[in-house]
Design a protein around this motif. Structure first.
Motif, PDB file in Angstrom:
ATOM      1  N   ALA A  76       1.357  -1.247   0.053  1.00 25.85           N
ATOM      2  CA  ALA A  76       0.454   0.092  -0.353  1.00 25.85           C
ATOM      3  C   ALA A  76       0.813   1.282   0.413  1.00 25.85           C
ATOM      4  O   ALA A  76       1.968   1.190   0.770  1.00 25.85           O
ATOM      5  CB  ALA A  76      -0.887   0.050   1.117  1.00 25.85           C
ATOM      6  N   GLU A  77       0.399   2.689  -0.680  1.00 27.71           N
ATOM      7  CA  GLU A  77       1.163   3.069  -0.932  1.00 27.71           C
ATOM      8  C   GLU A  77       0.306   4.714  -0.762  1.00 27.71           C
ATOM      9  O   GLU A  77      -0.051   5.105  -1.743  1.00 27.71           O
ATOM     10  CB  GLU A  77       1.684   3.677  -1.857  1.00 27.71           C
ATOM     11  CG  GLU A  77       3.269   4.788  -2.247  1.00 27.71           C
ATOM     12  CD  GLU A  77       4.423   4.482  -3.406  1.00 27.71           C
ATOM     13  OE1 GLU A  77       3.753   4.965  -4.426  1.00 27.71           O
ATOM     14  OE2 GLU A  77       4.393   3.392  -3.670  1.00 27.71           O
ATOM     15  N   SER A  80      -3.191   4.536  -2.492  1.00 28.68           N
ATOM     16  CA  SER A  80      -3.359   3.270  -3.458  1.00 28.68           C
ATOM     17  C   SER A  80      -2.433   1.635  -2.998  1.00 28.68           C
ATOM     18  O   SER A  80      -1.704   2.045  -1.856  1.00 28.68           O
ATOM     19  CB  SER A  80      -2.011   3.935  -4.938  1.00 28.68           C
ATOM     20  OG  SER A  80      -2.469   4.932  -5.143  1.00 28.68           O
ATOM     21  N   LEU A  81      -3.533   1.027  -3.584  1.00 24.70           N
ATOM     22  CA  LEU A  81      -3.174  -0.546  -3.158  1.00 24.70           C
ATOM     23  C   LEU A  81      -2.129  -1.001  -4.354  1.00 24.70           C
ATOM     24  O   LEU A  81      -2.927  -0.541  -5.628  1.00 24.70           O
ATOM     25  CB  LEU A  81      -4.295  -1.185  -3.190  1.00 24.70           C
ATOM     26  CG  LEU A  81      -4.804  -0.655  -1.360  1.00 24.70           C
ATOM     27  CD1 LEU A  81      -6.234  -1.703  -1.705  1.00 24.70           C
ATOM     28  CD2 LEU A  81      -4.184  -0.763  -0.847  1.00 24.70           C
ATOM     29  N   VAL A  82      -1.585  -1.681  -4.704  1.00 24.84           N
ATOM     30  CA  VAL A  82      -0.175  -2.040  -5.345  1.00 24.84           C
ATOM     31  C   VAL A  82      -0.797  -3.278  -6.044  1.00 24.84           C
ATOM     32  O   VAL A  82       0.162  -3.811  -4.736  1.00 24.84           O
ATOM     33  CB  VAL A  82       1.018  -1.798  -5.997  1.00 24.84           C
ATOM     34  CG1 VAL A  82       1.805  -2.056  -7.115  1.00 24.84           C
ATOM     35  CG2 VAL A  82       1.005  -0.099  -5.793  1.00 24.84           C
ATOM     36  N   GLN A  91       2.390  -4.872 -13.159  1.00 28.79           N
ATOM     37  CA  GLN A  91       1.629  -3.793 -12.086  1.00 28.79           C
ATOM     38  C   GLN A  91       0.630  -3.274 -12.006  1.00 28.79           C
ATOM     39  O   GLN A  91       0.357  -2.267 -13.366  1.00 28.79           O
ATOM     40  CB  GLN A  91       2.750  -2.900 -10.850  1.00 28.79           C
ATOM     41  CG  GLN A  91       4.197  -3.680 -10.679  1.00 28.79           C
ATOM     42  CD  GLN A  91       4.236  -3.039  -9.463  1.00 28.79           C
ATOM     43  OE1 GLN A  91       4.440  -1.531  -9.229  1.00 28.79           O
ATOM     44  NE2 GLN A  91       5.499  -3.782  -9.168  1.00 28.79           N
ATOM     45  N   GLU A  93      -2.027  -0.827 -10.327  1.00 27.68           N
ATOM     46  CA  GLU A  93      -2.281   0.402  -8.718  1.00 27.68           C
ATOM     47  C   GLU A  93      -4.358   0.371  -8.709  1.00 27.68           C
ATOM     48  O   GLU A  93      -4.539   1.210 -10.020  1.00 27.68           O
ATOM     49  CB  GLU A  93      -1.718   1.458  -8.777  1.00 27.68           C
ATOM     50  CG  GLU A  93      -1.441   2.872  -8.175  1.00 27.68           C
ATOM     51  CD  GLU A  93      -0.365   3.736  -7.907  1.00 27.68           C
ATOM     52  OE1 GLU A  93      -0.687   4.513  -7.880  1.00 27.68           O
ATOM     53  OE2 GLU A  93       0.280   2.833  -8.775  1.00 27.68           O
ATOM     54  N   GLN A  95      -7.656   2.544  -5.791  1.00 29.63           N
ATOM     55  CA  GLN A  95      -7.250   3.205  -4.583  1.00 29.63           C
ATOM     56  C   GLN A  95      -8.477   2.375  -4.033  1.00 29.63           C
ATOM     57  O   GLN A  95      -9.080   1.630  -4.072  1.00 29.63           O
ATOM     58  CB  GLN A  95      -7.857   4.008  -5.406  1.00 29.63           C
ATOM     59  CG  GLN A  95      -7.957   5.560  -6.581  1.00 29.63           C
ATOM     60  CD  GLN A  95      -6.538   6.051  -5.532  1.00 29.63           C
ATOM     61  OE1 GLN A  95      -6.537   6.269  -4.759  1.00 29.63           O
ATOM     62  NE2 GLN A  95      -5.168   6.048  -6.679  1.00 29.63           N
ATOM     63  N   LYS A  96      -8.192   2.130  -3.284  1.00 26.16           N
ATOM     64  CA  LYS A  96      -8.321   1.724  -1.570  1.00 26.16           C
ATOM     65  C   LYS A  96      -9.932   1.870  -1.232  1.00 26.16           C
ATOM     66  O   LYS A  96     -10.549   1.078  -0.836  1.00 26.16           O
ATOM     67  CB  LYS A  96      -7.865   2.783   0.374  1.00 26.16           C
ATOM     68  CG  LYS A  96      -6.662   1.276  -0.169  1.00 26.16           C
ATOM     69  CD  LYS A  96      -6.303   2.733   1.291  1.00 26.16           C
ATOM     70  CE  LYS A  96      -4.865   2.122   2.144  1.00 26.16           C
ATOM     71  NZ  LYS A  96      -4.134   2.746   2.982  1.00 26.16           N
TER      72      LYS A  96
END
Length: 187
Positions: A76-77, A80-82, A91, A93, A95-96
């Protein structure tokens, strides 16, 4: 694939009114006067809005086939969740907000299934059960009947769950990610 309006079943994904809709509930209605129709409760796959629509047998709608792709949760960044595609290693990406409340159950390396339509993610399925550590558990209150007494506990992801009295802090439990309920003590 075109289907008649009376063939829509719960779980079908259809293209209607310029959007993608999942049939939640259907009811075949044959009024005393007039032709029969299919009353369908639809849920928009993009924004979550609901719609009740009548489809007659003569009407046709486009049934959509969704592509199910396996992904691995990486990290998680921010918001965003990768995820990484297990076949192509590309990859993705998300959104939460897209994953919702169940994002708290994501663990590094967890396998998930992403529903795709025209290379766009429109849904995500987490494993039905995950193993988590209990970080806090209330003490057992003596005198409670053992048959239905559950106590609150907090898991490592910060979510509260009701557990049996024999579960203490530091133990691992298996949790249902759909209902957010205790299943059993982990091995």
């Amino acid at each position: 694939m075109k289907i008649n309006g009376n063939e829509i079943r719960p779980g079908d994904v259809v293209e209607h009114a310029g959007g993608l809709w999942a049939a939640v509930r259907t009811a075949h209605v044959k009024p005393g006067k007039g032709g029969a129709f299919n009353q369908v409760e639809l849920k928009n796959l993009i924004d979550g809005t609901k719609l009740n629509e009548r489809f007659r047998a003569a009407e046709t709608v486009e049934r959509i086939r969704l592509e199910m792709k396996d992904f691995t949760f990486l990290y998680a960044e921010g918001d965003s969740l990768v995820f990484m595609d297990t076949e192509s290693y590309e990859q993705l990406e998300l959104q939460k907000d897209f994953v919702g409340d169940r994002a708290a159950f994501l663990q590094d390396g967890m396998k998930v299934t992403v529903k795709m339509h025209e290379e766009r993610a429109i849904g995500i399925a987490l494993p039905d059960q995950v193993t988590l550590l209990i970080t806090e558990a209330d003490p057992v209150v003596k005198g409670q009947s053992a048959s239905s007494s559950y106590k609150p506990a907090v898991m490592e992801n910060g979510i509260r769950v009701m557990v049996p009295p024999f579960i203490d802090a530091g133990e691992k439990i298996v949790v249902d990610t759909n209902e957010i309920t205790y299943v059993r003590r982990a091995d």
